[in-house]
Structure formats: structure tokens, C-alpha cells
Design a protein around this motif. Structure first.
Motif, short mmCIF file in Angstrom:
data_model
loop_
_atom_site.label_atom_id
_atom_site.label_comp_id
_atom_site.label_asym_id
_atom_site.label_seq_id
_atom_site.Cartn_x
_atom_site.Cartn_y
_atom_site.Cartn_z
N SER A 121 0.80 -1.22 0.00
CA SER A 121 0.00 0.00 0.00
C SER A 121 0.84 1.27 0.00
O SER A 121 0.34 2.33 -0.38
CB SER A 121 -0.98 0.01 1.18
OG SER A 121 -0.29 0.11 2.39
N HIS A 122 2.10 1.18 0.37
CA HIS A 122 2.95 2.37 0.40
C HIS A 122 4.00 2.38 -0.70
O HIS A 122 4.82 3.30 -0.76
CB HIS A 122 3.59 2.54 1.78
CG HIS A 122 2.58 2.83 2.83
ND1 HIS A 122 1.87 4.01 2.88
CD2 HIS A 122 2.09 2.08 3.84
CE1 HIS A 122 1.02 3.98 3.89
NE2 HIS A 122 1.14 2.82 4.49
N ALA A 123 3.98 1.39 -1.58
CA ALA A 123 4.87 1.41 -2.74
C ALA A 123 4.37 2.49 -3.70
O ALA A 123 3.18 2.77 -3.77
CB ALA A 123 4.90 0.04 -3.42
N THR A 124 5.28 3.07 -4.45
CA THR A 124 4.91 4.17 -5.35
C THR A 124 4.40 3.63 -6.68
O THR A 124 4.63 2.48 -7.04
CB THR A 124 6.12 5.07 -5.63
OG1 THR A 124 7.11 4.29 -6.32
CG2 THR A 124 6.71 5.62 -4.33
N LEU A 125 3.72 4.49 -7.43
CA LEU A 125 3.25 4.12 -8.76
C LEU A 125 4.43 3.71 -9.64
O LEU A 125 4.31 2.83 -10.49
CB LEU A 125 2.48 5.28 -9.39
CG LEU A 125 1.87 5.04 -10.77
CD1 LEU A 125 0.93 3.85 -10.77
CD2 LEU A 125 1.16 6.29 -11.26
N GLY A 126 5.59 4.32 -9.43
CA GLY A 126 6.78 3.95 -10.18
C GLY A 126 7.16 2.49 -10.00
O GLY A 126 7.71 1.86 -10.92
N THR A 127 6.89 1.93 -8.84
CA THR A 127 7.16 0.51 -8.60
C THR A 127 6.44 -0.35 -9.62
O THR A 127 7.03 -1.24 -10.23
CB THR A 127 6.67 0.11 -7.18
OG1 THR A 127 7.40 0.86 -6.22
CG2 THR A 127 6.84 -1.37 -6.92
#
Length: 194
Positions: A121-127
Motif C-alpha cells: 500500500s505504500h509502494a509508489t506508482l513507479g514501482t
């Protein structure tokens, strides 16, 4: 206290950006209205973009989880201590230490360990973007300059990793994507376009 005029406010919004708006507008008041409209548009787009990010994130996580369980691997793909030997296809995309550090900033009181769901839930969209890749954005020819060539080679390697991840795992996240006939072997589980 006197009210600020549009001419006072516009320079505070950013020189080059405002210059474009000022050139298109007849006066400073119209330019300020255009800047306000642009801010409103940006705010309006945040909700659907945020929703799309959650849907993409959850689809990719679900596909990886299904694949992970089918491989009979231990723990979760975000908490595996040796991702390189357990899941080499996934390893280049997993940044457990970074994800754990970010997730720990948002833990509930009394919670000490970041769970799989916390990290996701806290990973970025870039991930998620990095997992899908962008093979169309890469020139088929290597640049002549050595500095650019190294970057190009790294991008080709990354796109090959993304293609393998897609072929082995992520196709499940987006089952309705059609595969092009010319590259059907790279998309074994997708629909063939007519």
C-alpha cells in the motif's frame, strides 16, 4: 491590508509556466483565472488517477501472489529473505528494504513490523510502472556515444526483465490485454488481436 492584484500573484506561481499563460491571455486577470482553472483540473484528476493506481497495484500484487503460491514459495514475495534464489524473475523489481522503510513510517501504534500489505500500500506508482516496462520507448539502435550507450543497454536489459516478468507472471494481472500477432510468443496467455 490591501488585496493583491493578479500582477502581484502571477510571478509567485512560477515564471516560465505563467509566461505561457500570459502570452495566451489578454491580461493578468485572465492569466490568473487560467492558472486557477489548471489547478482545479489537476485536483479533479487526482481522484481517478489515485483509483487507477490502486487498481493497477492490486491487480499486479494479486497476479504475483497467485504465481508465488503456485511456485510453492515461503512467506510472501515482499517478505522473502532471499528473493534472488527463490524468484529470480521477480528479484530485479523487489526493493524490500526501501519498501519496508517507507511502510514503517505509517505503522499503527504498537505495530513494529511492516506486513506485506503495508509495503504494497505504500509502494509508489513507479514501482508498478517499472514492472510493466516501456519497450516501445526504447530506440532499436544503440547510440554511438559511450555514456548514452550504457544507459541504452541498461534500459534494454530492464525491458528484457519486464518482458520475462510479464510472460511468466503479470499477464494474469491484465487478462483482457490483446497480444499482437507478430509477438504472440511473448504473450502466451493474452488474447490475439484480430
Amino acid at each position: 491590508m490591501d488585496a493583491y492584484s493578479p500582477k502581484d500573484v502571477l510571478p509567485l506561481l512560477g515564471g516560465p509556466r505563467v509566461a505561457i499563460v500570459l502570452n495566451a491571455a489578454d491580461n493578468a486577470e485572465e492569466a490568473l483565472e487560467a492558472c486557477a482553472w489548471e489547478l482545479d483540473l489537476g485536483q479533479a484528476l487526482l481522484k481517478p488517477i489515485g483509483l487507477a493506481e490502486v487498481i493497477v497495484r492490486n491487480s499486479i500484487d494479486s497476479a504475483i501472489n497467485q504465481w508465488w503460491m503456485a511456485q510453492d514459495l515461503e512467506n510472501t514475495w515482499t517478505t522473502c529473505s532471499d528473493i534472488y534464489s527463490s524468484a529470480p524473475v521477480l528479484a530485479p523489481f523487489v526493493h524490500r528494504t526501501e519498501w519496508e522503510k517507507r511502510a514503517k513510517q505509517y505503522l499503527h501504534e504498537g505495530q513494529e513490523v511492516a506486513s506485506h500489505d503495508d509495503m504494497i500500500s505504500h509502494a509508489t506508482l513507479g514501482t508498478w510502472k517499472n514492472m510493466v516496462g516501456n519497450p516501445a520507448g526504447l530506440s532499436p539502435r544503440a547510440p554511438i556515444e559511450s555514456e548514452r550507450r550504457e544507459s541504452w543497454e541498461a534500459a534494454r536489459k530492464r525491458d528484457a526483465q519486464c518482458a520475462r516478468l510479464w510472460k511468466d507472471v503479470l499477464y494474469q494481472a491484465f487478462p483482457n490485454i490483446r497480444r499482437p500477432k507478430r509477438n504472440a510468443e511473448n504473450y502466451p496467455h493474452a488474447h490475439t488481436s484480430a
